[in-house]
Design an enzyme around this catalytic site. Structure first.
Site, PDB file in Angstrom:
ATOM      1  N   GLU A  38      -3.605   7.158  -5.576  1.00  0.00           N
ATOM      2  CA  GLU A  38      -4.656   6.799  -6.527  1.00  0.00           C
ATOM      3  C   GLU A  38      -5.110   7.975  -7.385  1.00  0.00           C
ATOM      4  O   GLU A  38      -5.834   7.786  -8.363  1.00  0.00           O
ATOM      5  CB  GLU A  38      -5.852   6.217  -5.771  1.00  0.00           C
ATOM      6  CG  GLU A  38      -5.560   4.836  -5.180  1.00  0.00           C
ATOM      7  CD  GLU A  38      -6.706   4.283  -4.359  1.00  0.00           C
ATOM      8  OE1 GLU A  38      -7.565   5.070  -3.937  1.00  0.00           O
ATOM      9  OE2 GLU A  38      -6.727   3.059  -4.144  1.00  0.00           O
ATOM     10  N   GLU A  85       5.990   9.188  15.223  1.00  0.00           N
ATOM     11  CA  GLU A  85       4.725   9.899  15.349  1.00  0.00           C
ATOM     12  C   GLU A  85       4.725  10.900  16.502  1.00  0.00           C
ATOM     13  O   GLU A  85       3.874  11.778  16.572  1.00  0.00           O
ATOM     14  CB  GLU A  85       3.569   8.924  15.532  1.00  0.00           C
ATOM     15  CG  GLU A  85       3.508   8.233  16.879  1.00  0.00           C
ATOM     16  CD  GLU A  85       2.235   7.407  17.031  1.00  0.00           C
ATOM     17  OE1 GLU A  85       1.462   7.726  17.942  1.00  0.00           O
ATOM     18  OE2 GLU A  85       2.031   6.472  16.235  1.00  0.00           O
TER      19      GLU A  85
END
Length: 325
Positions: free
Chosen positions: A109, A140
């Site tokens: 964004e 992860e």
């Protein structure tokens, strides 16, 4: 010992080791606030929908207070980040699962909102782009994967790496911070548990303790909301410090569609009070650059002078306006 008995013995040893490993992992989870079980919610699935919604809404209202408790740490991290980005450094988010997706969302964004370059704010997620929409098994748990991902960015001391992990112990996030710190980059650890390994590894530890989740261990809920709030704060205030805004107007907005073109005109109008005709003329003269258009109107200078003054002021519109006399 026969080969069969040897094989049986080896299998038994492996099974014992596996059991011990999972007992250790369970003990670790049991110690985390974000993983705590809430017996008072054990019958939540039997409640009316409106009651569940009210409970969730009440839970969410506790998150801003948890963020508020960390504001001094957040502000200190932002000042350090902005100082480095002003020298050309980059902001990199690194996380797994929900935490990684929050970083990617915030990074994605920044270009349309603040006209940042495509590599100025970066989001990394364990397992790569595939992990944005689906889980990548084991990604992860690999700190070396984080080091490899960051190695491709050729980190410098002006860069900042923010490890994001609700538990504060995710190997990918911790590994990212440890690797970045070894390369001299600024490091921030954002977690939702106190005394986390992530905070211990980072220059700036931010621990937003939101408490146990509505659904046991579902850190996409309050923890995810907390991460979104903090990352919003970090990127937005950093960009304010870098001169990407004029007051509360997004003057570095990149108009990439019709809605944003309309917003560009509105921002110039709000900043200057000029007529629609003046606004349009200024934007045409400055090739759609909102900041330059504002400067030509308020500073009464031509487009080329506006560009020069903004360059000299490192993009800070207020400083450029002061230079017009």
């Amino acid at each position: 010992m026969t080969s069969t008995s040897a094989s049986t013995s080896t299998s038994a040893s492996a099974s014992t080791a596996t059991s011990a490993h999972y007992r250790e992992l369970r003990a670790q989870l049991d110690s985390l606030t974000t993983e705590a079980f809430r017996p008072e919610l054990a019958d939540i699935d039997e409640l009316p929908t409106l009651d569940i919604a009210r409970i969730m809404n009440g839970e969410d209202q506790t998150v801003p207070a948890a963020v508020a408790a960390q504001l001094p740490r957040i502000a200190a991290a932002i000042d350090a980040i902005a100082e480095r980005m002003a020298r050309g450094g980059r902001l990199v988010y690194a996380g797994a699962g929900t935490a990684g997706r929050m970083g990617i969302l915030d990074a994605s964004e920044c270009p349309p909102t603040f006209n940042t370059g495509p590599t100025q704010v970066v989001g990394l997620i364990a397992g790569g782009t595939e992990a944005i929409s689906e889980a990548v098994e084991g990604a992860e748990d690999d700190p070396d994967l984080a080091a490899a991902d960051l190695d491709g960015l050729a980190l410098t001391p002006d860069d900042t790496v923010i490890g994001v992990s609700a538990s504060g112990r995710t190997p990918y996030a911790v590994g990212a911070v440890e690797y970045a710190r070894s390369r001299g980059a600024l490091t921030v650890g954002l977690s939702c548990n106190a005394g986390s390994a992530l905070s211990a590894a980072a220059d700036h530890g931010i621990e937003v303790v939101v408490g146990p989740e509505l659904l046991t261990g579902s850190t996409r809920l309050k923890s995810g909301t907390a991460q979104k709030l903090v990352l919003n704060m970090i990127s937005t205030i950093t960009m304010i410090r870098l001169g990407k805004t004029y007051g509360n107007l997004m003057v570095d907005l990149r108009a990439s569609n019709e809605k944003l073109h309309a917003r560009s005109r509105r921002i110039v109008s709000l900043a200057t009070g000029a007529s629609d005709e003046q606004v349009e003329a200024a934007l045409v003269a400055t090739d759609g650059e909102v900041k330059s258009a504002i400067l030509t109107i308020l500073g009464k200078v031509d487009a080329s002078t506006a560009t020069r003054l903004l360059t000299q002021s490192h993009g800070h519109l207020r400083a450029a306006l002061s230079a017009t006399g």
